[in-house]
Design an enzyme around this catalytic site. Structure first.
Site, short mmCIF file in Angstrom:
data_model
loop_
_atom_site.label_atom_id
_atom_site.label_comp_id
_atom_site.label_asym_id
_atom_site.label_seq_id
_atom_site.Cartn_x
_atom_site.Cartn_y
_atom_site.Cartn_z
N GLN A 152 0.66 -1.31 -0.04
CA GLN A 152 0.19 -0.06 0.10
C GLN A 152 0.31 1.21 -0.24
OE1 GLN A 152 -3.08 -0.42 3.37
NE2 GLN A 152 -3.93 -1.69 2.07
N ASP A 196 1.92 2.15 -3.51
CA ASP A 196 1.19 1.73 -4.08
C ASP A 196 0.82 3.63 -5.02
OD1 ASP A 196 -1.46 2.06 -5.93
OD2 ASP A 196 -2.73 0.66 -4.44
#
Length: 379
Positions: free
Chosen positions: A132, A135
């Protein structure tokens, strides 16, 4: 320029038209040097993002012309993929770490392979928990969703919040967000903060709770069963014909009552799905505004043109070809952290360089050993 020690990272000035972002900031330069890397930044690379060459020098980077920066570089950072012809002076097998638009720029990917470069496409980062922080699509979409609402509010000829004044009441704007990914959620939150009455829809029924949690009204087809719209990796997929028909009817009646519509729907590697037709635009009130966040991928809205405000049936349709580039300082800060998080997660102290694992490495790696190796491009 002094000959730096350690893995050599080159940070290039972006050459694509309208690109204001930069792939490293003084904050991430310091962190990369702390890992053991040496960082060289091209002159004026950060100027559009309000970062001076002096800022990079103070953080410990070398600053110089592109040839000197690329000479012997083992890792090249970019926001958009650099021209392969520019990268002649890099070490054999150097990494190119950027958003590479692999489906749209296939010839460039082939050129990276032919040059013996290892191209790593940041937009192919798998949507898994440990990735994450790396990203780039999420970090940039978040800012894009915010900017879409701000730009639409600026173009809209009325106020967003309800105002009760001595001269009478101004009613709140009605804002409808189509597509509740990262950009859509931020668009909902921003429109709510500005005081609009907000509603939203998505093909994934799981997003209903997220819409409600932000204080907006979900607009969903309730009577067509068995449609989830959730593809692999949390992306939306295309829907059945029956669902599309029911969705179109519901959305049509809803759009006619809206003042602002923001569309955010993208399908990776494909043209953006058409969400709003000219006939639907004709039902909207004059003075309404539609912001098409997918305009650069073909557009969710019939008649939208990148970087222009087009008027159809009294409705203004707008969208930017590169929305995050309209917020260069923040977009660069987040993007640069994504790249740092990516390298630092795989940094091998003994080898003094990053070593990718299979799960993330195979997902983002487009080229290696003179060949295109990514399954999504070969499939």
């Amino acid at each position: 320029m002094t000959e730096p020690q350690g893995q050599r990272i080159a940070v290039l000035k972006e050459r694509a038209a309208g690109e204001t972002r930069v792939s490293a900031t003084p904050e991430t330069v310091k962190k990369l040097i702390a890992l053991g890397a040496a960082v060289s930044v091209e002159c004026r690379a950060g100027s559009n993002a309000s970062i001076s060459d002096e800022d990079y020098l103070a953080a410990g980077a070398d600053v110089g012309p592109v040839e000197a920066v690329l000479s012997g570089a083992e890792i090249v950072f970019g926001v958009q993929g650099p021209d392969p012809a520019l990268l002649g002076g890099t070490k054999p097998g150097a990494w190119v770490v950027a958003t590479l638009d692999p489906f749209g720029q296939r010839a460039r990917v082939d050129a990276y392979a032919a040059a013996g470069l290892e191209a790593l496409a940041m937009e192919f980062m798998p949507r898994i928990t440990r990735a994450q922080s790396m990203d780039v699509l999420s970090s940039q979409s978040n800012l894009a969703g915010y900017k879409a609402v701000i730009a639409a509010a600026d173009t809209y000829g009325r106020a967003f919040p309800m105002m009760m004044t001595a001269a009478g009441t101004v009613s709140a704007a009605k804002c409808f967000v189509m597509g509740v990914g990262v950009a859509g959620l931020q668009a909902i939150a921003t429109a709510r903060r500005l005081g609009a009455q907000v509603s939203a829809t998505d093909v994934r029924s799981a997003t209903k709770e997220q819409i409600l949690s932000l204080g907006a009204k979900p607009i969903f087809v309730e009577n067509v069963a068995g449609i989830e719209g959730e593809g692999s990796g949390g992306y939306a997929t295309e829907m059945s014909e029956e669902y599309q028909k029911a969705q179109a009817e519901l959305v049509s009646s809803h759009i006619a009552k809206q003042d602002i519509v923001v569309t955010t729907a993208l399908i990776p590697g494909r043209a953006a799905p058409r969400l709003i037709t000219d006939a639907q635009i004709a039902t909207m009130k004059p003075g309404s505004v539609i912001f098409d966040l997918a305009v650069a991928q073909g557009g969710n809205v019939e008649g939208s043109v990148a970087d222009q405000v087009v008027e159809r049936h009294g409705v203004k349709i707008m969208g930017f070809s590169n929305t995050p580039a309209h917020l260069p300082a923040d977009a660069s800060a987040l993007y640069a952290r994504n790249l740092f998080n990516f390298l630092s997660a795989f940094w091998d102290k003994e080898q003094g360089k990053p070593v990718l694992d299979e799960e993330i490495g195979d997902a983002v790696r487009l080229t290696q050993g003179g060949k295109v190796v990514n399954a999504r491009l070969l499939g």
